[in-house]
Write an enzyme that holds these catalytic residues in place. Sequence first.
Site, PDB file in Angstrom:
ATOM      1  N   LYS A  20       8.594 -31.957 -26.719  1.00 43.25           N
ATOM      2  CA  LYS A  20       9.327 -30.837 -27.799  1.00 43.25           C
ATOM      3  C   LYS A  20      10.191 -29.512 -26.632  1.00 43.25           C
ATOM      4  O   LYS A  20      11.130 -29.185 -27.189  1.00 43.25           O
ATOM      5  CB  LYS A  20       8.284 -30.369 -28.512  1.00 43.25           C
ATOM      6  CG  LYS A  20       7.956 -28.766 -29.101  1.00 43.25           C
ATOM      7  CD  LYS A  20       7.233 -28.862 -30.033  1.00 43.25           C
ATOM      8  CE  LYS A  20       6.473 -27.772 -29.879  1.00 43.25           C
ATOM      9  NZ  LYS A  20       6.561 -26.542 -29.836  1.00 43.25           N
ATOM     10  N   GLY A  92       8.383 -20.660 -31.629  1.00 48.30           N
ATOM     11  CA  GLY A  92       8.513 -19.836 -30.909  1.00 48.30           C
ATOM     12  C   GLY A  92       9.300 -19.949 -30.010  1.00 48.30           C
ATOM     13  O   GLY A  92      10.000 -19.247 -29.405  1.00 48.30           O
ATOM     14  N   SER A 166       4.817 -17.556 -18.996  1.00 51.61           N
ATOM     15  CA  SER A 166       5.660 -17.997 -20.152  1.00 51.61           C
ATOM     16  C   SER A 166       6.262 -18.208 -19.810  1.00 51.61           C
ATOM     17  O   SER A 166       7.179 -18.089 -19.798  1.00 51.61           O
ATOM     18  CB  SER A 166       5.344 -16.868 -21.069  1.00 51.61           C
ATOM     19  OG  SER A 166       6.295 -17.013 -22.178  1.00 51.61           O
ATOM     20  N   GLN A 168       8.335 -19.603 -22.857  1.00 50.75           N
ATOM     21  CA  GLN A 168       9.709 -18.510 -23.337  1.00 50.75           C
ATOM     22  C   GLN A 168      10.438 -17.286 -23.285  1.00 50.75           C
ATOM     23  O   GLN A 168      11.719 -17.403 -23.217  1.00 50.75           O
ATOM     24  CB  GLN A 168       8.510 -18.237 -24.589  1.00 50.75           C
ATOM     25  CG  GLN A 168       8.189 -19.601 -25.536  1.00 50.75           C
ATOM     26  CD  GLN A 168       7.215 -19.730 -27.204  1.00 50.75           C
ATOM     27  OE1 GLN A 168       7.489 -19.187 -26.881  1.00 50.75           O
ATOM     28  NE2 GLN A 168       7.085 -21.238 -27.421  1.00 50.75           N
ATOM     29  N   ASP A 314      -1.484 -26.046 -24.028  1.00 47.95           N
ATOM     30  CA  ASP A 314      -1.298 -26.496 -25.858  1.00 47.95           C
ATOM     31  C   ASP A 314      -2.483 -27.492 -25.519  1.00 47.95           C
ATOM     32  O   ASP A 314      -2.594 -28.002 -27.345  1.00 47.95           O
ATOM     33  CB  ASP A 314       0.282 -27.128 -26.362  1.00 47.95           C
ATOM     34  CG  ASP A 314       1.138 -25.859 -25.912  1.00 47.95           C
ATOM     35  OD1 ASP A 314       0.994 -24.739 -26.463  1.00 47.95           O
ATOM     36  OD2 ASP A 314       1.897 -25.993 -25.716  1.00 47.95           O
ATOM     37  N   LYS A 341      -0.770 -18.185 -30.549  1.00 49.12           N
ATOM     38  CA  LYS A 341       0.074 -19.296 -30.585  1.00 49.12           C
ATOM     39  C   LYS A 341       0.331 -19.102 -32.174  1.00 49.12           C
ATOM     40  O   LYS A 341       0.044 -18.767 -32.695  1.00 49.12           O
ATOM     41  CB  LYS A 341      -0.450 -20.076 -30.430  1.00 49.12           C
ATOM     42  CG  LYS A 341      -0.744 -20.254 -28.377  1.00 49.12           C
ATOM     43  CD  LYS A 341       0.277 -19.988 -27.819  1.00 49.12           C
ATOM     44  CE  LYS A 341       0.442 -20.565 -26.558  1.00 49.12           C
ATOM     45  NZ  LYS A 341       2.013 -20.565 -25.758  1.00 49.12           N
ATOM     46  N   ARG A 345      -6.264 -19.063 -31.607  1.00 45.90           N
ATOM     47  CA  ARG A 345      -6.339 -20.600 -31.416  1.00 45.90           C
ATOM     48  C   ARG A 345      -7.932 -20.215 -30.508  1.00 45.90           C
ATOM     49  O   ARG A 345      -8.755 -21.693 -30.655  1.00 45.90           O
ATOM     50  CB  ARG A 345      -5.814 -21.734 -30.317  1.00 45.90           C
ATOM     51  CG  ARG A 345      -4.378 -22.285 -31.391  1.00 45.90           C
ATOM     52  CD  ARG A 345      -3.448 -23.089 -30.680  1.00 45.90           C
ATOM     53  NE  ARG A 345      -2.056 -23.860 -31.046  1.00 45.90           N
ATOM     54  CZ  ARG A 345      -0.879 -24.482 -30.624  1.00 45.90           C
ATOM     55  NH1 ARG A 345      -1.118 -24.515 -29.269  1.00 45.90           N
ATOM     56  NH2 ARG A 345      -0.276 -23.840 -31.608  1.00 45.90           N
TER      57      ARG A 345
HETATM   58  C1  S3P Z   1       6.869 -23.611 -24.584  1.00 53.00           C
HETATM   59  C2  S3P Z   1       6.299 -22.999 -23.767  1.00 53.00           C
HETATM   60  C3  S3P Z   1       5.085 -22.167 -24.142  1.00 53.00           C
HETATM   61  C4  S3P Z   1       4.427 -23.193 -25.441  1.00 53.00           C
HETATM   62  C5  S3P Z   1       4.920 -23.233 -26.285  1.00 53.00           C
HETATM   63  C6  S3P Z   1       5.932 -24.048 -25.813  1.00 53.00           C
HETATM   64  C7  S3P Z   1       8.090 -23.966 -24.037  1.00 53.00           C
HETATM   65  O1  S3P Z   1       4.284 -21.529 -25.217  1.00 53.00           O
HETATM   66  O2  S3P Z   1       2.688 -23.140 -25.832  1.00 53.00           O
HETATM   67  O3  S3P Z   1       4.177 -24.514 -27.142  1.00 53.00           O
HETATM   68  O4  S3P Z   1       9.108 -24.723 -24.723  1.00 53.00           O
HETATM   69  O5  S3P Z   1       9.416 -22.864 -23.612  1.00 53.00           O
HETATM   70  P1  S3P Z   1       4.692 -19.500 -23.664  1.00 53.00           P
HETATM   71  O6  S3P Z   1       6.587 -19.914 -22.902  1.00 53.00           O
HETATM   72  O7  S3P Z   1       4.323 -18.458 -25.198  1.00 53.00           O
HETATM   73  O8  S3P Z   1       3.259 -19.511 -22.946  1.00 53.00           O
END
Ligand code: S3P
Length: 427
Positions: A20, A92, A166, A168, A314, A341, A345
């Site tokens: 993903k 997210g 993170s 993200q 995750d 999340k 969770r």
């Molecule tokens: C992700 C980063 C993670 C993960 C999410 C996908 C990404 O989140 O939990 O399912 O693709 O960068 P966080 O960056 O908030 O930890």
Amino acid sequence: MIFQKASSPLRGELTVPGDKSISHRAVMFGALANGTTEVTNFLHGADCLSTIDCFRRLGIEIFDTPERILIHGKGLHGLSAPSEMLDTGNSGTTTRLISGILCGQSFDTTLNGDASIQSRPMLRIMDPLSQMGAQIRSLRGNNCAPLQITGGARLHGIHYNSPVASAQVKSSILLAGLYAEGKTSVTEPNLSRNHTELMLRGFGADVRSEGTTAVITPEPELVGMKISVPGDISSAAYFIAAGLMVPGSELLIRNVGINPTRDGILRVVKDMGADITILNEAIAGGEPVADLLVRYSSLHGVEIGGAIIPTLIDELPMIAVLACLAEGTTVIRDAAELKVKESNRIDVVVNHLKAMGARIEATDDGMIIEGGTPLHGAVIDSHLDHRIAMSFAIGALAADGETEILGADCVKISYPEFYDTCRMLLK
Ligand code: S3P
């Protein structure tokens, strides 16, 4: 949807859908590159389709078939103003990464997602992006989506010490860094998944990594490329767990991404005593992949905390279920991120596992599980969180009686074929 205890071993071979995180990034970076990007084994989950939809609304032509997607990138400055608000759905990753990109555009945008997205924290990106000179605000003043981004800001590079590990947050800042004057760097408390750094480098960006710091220096262009997306280890996690917990099972899961920033589940279950063999290691799409041979194993409890947490964040709901079946105590700490999340969770996992008969307590940043108590079926509300639905569907295979998953359909977010694969293995 109703699940029963597995009455026979799970045996056979399977593949899991494309990763993903990598699928999202392939669309985003392909859109910002010059020329065409071809992506195979793309995840057609609802989250990644939200990313496709957003970039189409930003003027990018994306050709989508089950076998491959083609993204006709228009370069770093080729996006155009959308006629409506962008809808990031439940994702997210879409929301936070696209925000970094949109802060560098000349036009205004507003973005919003579903009820879950509207309660997830966005200050963690708004803060650093604002420090870079971006104009980004939460329309309801609650530091959540909907977000309004005003175009035309002149961004400048910063060094950001992120309070959270993170990917993200890191990626959002690095993407804004593509549009900033000077270098932009992010230091994390622990290293989060590094797909952005690896893939941006593949597209020709100047991104360097040292320890937990990533640095980007803007380049005039990214160049389209071919990407073969590895299978998602976060999806494989469910069948790793199923193979370990159902007596007599032996599963071969092919072509799984084993990037060290994502492989914490393998390290933890091995510590718990799992019989897993990593076969046929190779590189695909710039990422390490392998086949995983998983055999039923009797497991024992472990302590999980510190730097490994972002590499299995995750997978923690699934690991918590496994820990209930293991002998002895498992402690999960340093995982407060679980609370923000798609659902909380920690609360959801602890309450549902209690309902199934487990001895488990929530803590501020994780949970403590006394394993070895048999589980029984219960009614499990997914809270529309895909990872909750899948973790408990697998947990049901080791629980006496019947387990009903409410809102089971939400698996479409990351693993649309999940129940088909379950059925295939349970035949
Ligand atoms: C992700 C980063 C993670 C993960 C999410 C996908 C990404 O989140 O939990 O399912 O693709 O960068 P966080 O960056 O908030 O930890």
